[in-house]
Design a protein around this motif. Structure first.
Motif, short mmCIF file in Angstrom:
data_model
loop_
_atom_site.label_atom_id
_atom_site.label_comp_id
_atom_site.label_asym_id
_atom_site.label_seq_id
_atom_site.Cartn_x
_atom_site.Cartn_y
_atom_site.Cartn_z
N THR A 1 -51.66 3.62 -42.31
CA THR A 1 -50.48 2.76 -42.33
C THR A 1 -49.34 3.39 -43.11
N GLN A 2 -49.67 4.36 -43.98
CA GLN A 2 -48.64 4.99 -44.78
C GLN A 2 -47.83 6.03 -44.00
N ALA A 3 -48.18 6.25 -42.74
CA ALA A 3 -47.31 7.06 -41.88
C ALA A 3 -46.07 6.25 -41.51
N SER A 4 -45.87 5.14 -42.22
CA SER A 4 -44.67 4.31 -42.04
C SER A 4 -43.40 5.10 -42.27
N TRP B 1 -56.90 0.63 -35.23
CA TRP B 1 -55.74 1.52 -35.07
C TRP B 1 -54.51 0.74 -34.61
N LEU B 2 -54.71 -0.31 -33.82
CA LEU B 2 -53.57 -1.14 -33.43
C LEU B 2 -52.99 -1.87 -34.64
N TRP B 3 -53.88 -2.36 -35.52
CA TRP B 3 -53.39 -2.99 -36.74
C TRP B 3 -52.70 -1.96 -37.64
N ALA B 4 -53.21 -0.73 -37.66
CA ALA B 4 -52.57 0.32 -38.46
C ALA B 4 -51.16 0.62 -37.95
N ILE B 5 -50.98 0.63 -36.64
CA ILE B 5 -49.65 0.85 -36.07
C ILE B 5 -48.71 -0.29 -36.44
N GLY B 6 -49.23 -1.53 -36.38
CA GLY B 6 -48.43 -2.67 -36.80
C GLY B 6 -48.01 -2.56 -38.26
N GLY B 7 -48.94 -2.10 -39.10
CA GLY B 7 -48.62 -1.89 -40.51
C GLY B 7 -47.56 -0.82 -40.70
N MET B 8 -47.65 0.25 -39.90
CA MET B 8 -46.63 1.31 -39.96
C MET B 8 -45.25 0.77 -39.65
N LEU B 9 -45.13 -0.02 -38.58
CA LEU B 9 -43.83 -0.56 -38.18
C LEU B 9 -43.24 -1.46 -39.26
N LEU C 1 -50.07 14.52 -35.92
CA LEU C 1 -51.26 15.35 -35.69
C LEU C 1 -52.33 15.05 -36.74
N GLY C 2 -51.91 14.94 -38.00
CA GLY C 2 -52.85 14.61 -39.07
C GLY C 2 -53.50 13.26 -38.85
N ILE C 3 -52.72 12.27 -38.38
CA ILE C 3 -53.27 10.94 -38.11
C ILE C 3 -54.31 11.00 -37.00
N LEU C 4 -53.99 11.76 -35.93
CA LEU C 4 -54.94 11.88 -34.82
C LEU C 4 -56.23 12.57 -35.26
N LEU C 5 -56.10 13.60 -36.09
CA LEU C 5 -57.28 14.30 -36.59
C LEU C 5 -58.12 13.37 -37.47
N SER D 1 -58.81 18.21 -44.45
CA SER D 1 -57.81 19.04 -43.79
C SER D 1 -56.81 18.17 -43.01
N ALA D 2 -57.33 17.10 -42.39
CA ALA D 2 -56.45 16.18 -41.67
C ALA D 2 -55.47 15.50 -42.62
N VAL D 3 -55.97 15.08 -43.80
CA VAL D 3 -55.09 14.46 -44.79
C VAL D 3 -54.06 15.47 -45.30
N ALA D 4 -54.50 16.73 -45.50
CA ALA D 4 -53.57 17.77 -45.93
C ALA D 4 -52.48 17.98 -44.89
N CYS D 5 -52.86 17.89 -43.62
CA CYS D 5 -51.89 18.01 -42.53
C CYS D 5 -50.88 16.86 -42.60
N MET D 6 -51.39 15.65 -42.84
CA MET D 6 -50.51 14.49 -42.99
C MET D 6 -49.56 14.67 -44.16
N LEU D 7 -50.09 15.14 -45.30
CA LEU D 7 -49.27 15.31 -46.49
C LEU D 7 -48.20 16.38 -46.27
N CYS D 8 -48.56 17.45 -45.58
CA CYS D 8 -47.57 18.50 -45.30
C CYS D 8 -46.45 17.95 -44.42
N GLY D 9 -46.85 17.18 -43.40
CA GLY D 9 -45.84 16.59 -42.54
C GLY D 9 -44.97 15.60 -43.28
N LEU D 10 -45.59 14.74 -44.09
CA LEU D 10 -44.83 13.78 -44.87
C LEU D 10 -43.90 14.46 -45.87
N GLY D 11 -44.41 15.55 -46.48
CA GLY D 11 -43.58 16.30 -47.41
C GLY D 11 -42.37 16.91 -46.72
N GLY D 12 -42.59 17.48 -45.53
CA GLY D 12 -41.47 18.04 -44.77
C GLY D 12 -40.48 16.97 -44.37
#
Length: 377
Positions: free
Chosen positions: A329-332, A21-29, A365-369, A140-151
Motif C-alpha cells: 500500500t505504500q506504493a501510494s 491485492w485489490l485492497w492494497a490497490i485501494g489503499g494506494m489510491l 516491478l518490485g511490487i510484482l516481484l 531483493s524485491a523490497v530493495a527494488c521497490m526502495l530504489c524505485g521509490l528513492g528515484g
C-alpha cells in the motif's frame, strides 16, 4: 470438508490473495491522495498547523471506524493494542503533514513510504516469520521497490526540476543562473531564536541554520517512516477476536487519546515556557486555530481519504500479511507523484518527468516481484 476439497481450497486461497491485492490497490489510491487537501490554496493561505490537520484526520478516523464496522457487520471490540498503534500513527501523521507542507506532496509521502516499506517488511518477514518463497528474493524485491521509490522522491524534488530549468534559461541569458534552489528552499523563520543567532553576532556557534524543506524530509524519514512504519504491528499482538477490521475501533480510540495527549503536552509547554507567570488563558489563545469555517471540508476530506486507505490496508494485511500487504500500500507514492506532476506542477521538465516515470516502473516491478514471493504456508 476435506474430501475432494483440494482444488476448491486452492481456488479460495487464490481468490483471497487476489482480494488482498485489490485492497492494497485501494489503499494506494487513498493514501496517495489524502495529502492533496494539505496542499490546497486554503490550507496554504491559512498556514494550517500540522497538529490541527492531524486532528481532523483523527476525528474522521474515529467517525468512520464505527461506520466501516457497521457496513461489514463486524462486532465492536476493544484492545489496548489500539492505543499502542495510535502512539505510532499520530506522531507519524503530524510529521507527514509537515513534510508535505515543507517538502512537497510527492517527496513528503515518498520518503516516508520508502522507509515504511522497509520497517513493515522487516517486521513481517524477520519477526513474524511470514512465509515467502525465498527471503533473499523477497528482500531483493523490497530493495527494488526502495530504489524505485528513492528515484521517484529524487526526481520529485523541485530543486532537480529548477536546476534543469535554470540551466536551460541560462543559455538564453535568463535570470537565475546561480540562484539554484532559492525559490524552493525556505530557511527557518528569522524570528526563531532556537535556530538563528541574533543579527549583531558574527559567531553562529551553538545555532543551527537549516532549511525547512530539509527538516520536512528528515521528519518523513525518521518519524513517518522509521517510527510510523510500525503502526500496524500492535494488531499482530492483539487477541484473534480483535484482529482485522475489529481492530479499527481500538485504533481509532487509541489515536484519539494520543492526539488529545499531544494537545495537552503542547498546551503545558506553552504555559511553562511561552507565557509570563504561567498564564493559562494566554497559553490557550496561543494554541493554533482550527479555522473550522474554512478548513472543515479540506480537513474532513483528508481524514476520510486516509481512513479509507487504512481500511483497505488492514484488509490487505489480513489477506497478505504485514510484510507484503502493508508494504504494497505504500506504493501510494505512484499516486501522490501523479498529483504532484499534473496538479501541483511539483516536477518540471520532460527529462525529470521521464526519469520519475522510469523510477515508478522500477517500483511497480518490485511490487510484482513481492507479489510472486508471497505464498500461504
Amino acid at each position: 470438508m476435506s474430501g475432494g476439497g483440494g482444488g476448491g481450497g486452492s481456488s479460495n486461497s487464490a481468490n483471497c490473495e487476489m482480494c488482498g491485492w485489490l485492497w492494497a490497490i485501494g489503499g494506494m489510491l487513498a493514501f496517495g491522495s489524502f495529502g492533496v487537501p494539505v496542499k490546497s490554496k486554503v490550507a496554504i493561505s491559512l498556514d494550517i498547523d500540522p497538529l490541527v490537520m492531524q486532528s481532523y484526520k483523527t476525528g474522521m478516523c474515529f467517525i468512520t471506524s464505527w461506520l466501516f464496522l457497521w457496513i461489514r457487520g463486524e462486532e465492536i471490540t476493544f484492545t489496548p493494542m489500539g492505543l499502542v498503534s495510535g502512539l505510532f500513527w499520530v506522531p507519524g501523521g503530524v510529521a507527514t503533514i509537515y513534510a508535505i507542507k515543507t517538502a512537497g506532496l510527492a517527496i513528503g509521502i515518498g520518503v516516508g513510504s520508502s522507509f515504511i516499506v522497509l520497517v513493515s517488511f522487516s517486521w513481517g518477514i524477520f519477526f513474524f516469520d511470514e512465509h515467502v518463497h525465498s527471503r533473499v528474493q523477497a528482500c531483493s524485491a523490497v530493495a527494488c521497490m526502495l530504489c524505485g521509490l528513492g528515484g521517484m522522491a529524487y526526481y520529485s524534488s523541485p530543486t532537480v526540476a529548477h536546476h534543469r530549468h535554470a540551466s536551460s534559461t541560462a543559455e538564453d541569458g535568463g535570470g537565475g543562473g546561480g540562484g539554484g534552489g532559492g525559490d524552493y528552499y525556505q530557511p527557518i523563520r528569522p524570528d526563531d531564536d532556537d535556530f538563528l543567532p541574533p543579527d549583531d553576532e558574527d559567531d553562529s556557534f551553538g545555532y543551527i541554520r537549516i532549511q525547512e524543506r530539509t527538516l520536512g524530509i528528515l521528519a518523513a524519514l525518521f518519524i513517518t517512516g522509521l517510527w510510523g512504519g510500525s503502526m500496524m504491528v500492535p494488531m499482530e499482538f492483539a487477541p484473534n477476536i480483535d484482529k482485522g477490521l475489529p481492530f479499527l475501533t481500538s485504533f481509532a480510540i487509541g489515536a484519539t487519546i494520543v492526539t488529545i495527549c499531544l494537545w495537552t503536552i503542547r498546551y503545558i509547554y506553552i504555559v511553562i515556557f511561552k507565557t509570563n507567570n504561567y498564564c493559562f488563558g494566554e497559553a490557550y489563545n496561543a494554541l493554533p486555530s482550527f479555522h473550522f469555517k474554512q478548513m472543515w471540508p479540506y480537513g474532513m476530506t483528508c481524514g476520510l481519504l486516509w481512513s479509507i486507505g487504512n481500511f483497505c490496508s488492514i484488509l490487505s494485511v489480513e489477506f497478505l500479511g504485514e510484510g507484503v500487504g502493508y508494504s504494497s500500500t505504500q506504493a501510494s507514492m505512484l499516486i501522490s507523484g501523479l498529483w504532484g506532476i499534473f496538479y501541483f506542477n511539483e516536477i518540471e521538465g520532460s527529462n525529470a518527468i521521464f526519469k520519475w516515470y522510469l523510477s515508478a516502473s522500477v517500483t511497480v516491478l518490485g511490487i510484482l516481484l513481492l507479489s510472486y514471493e508471497h505464498h500461504e504456508p
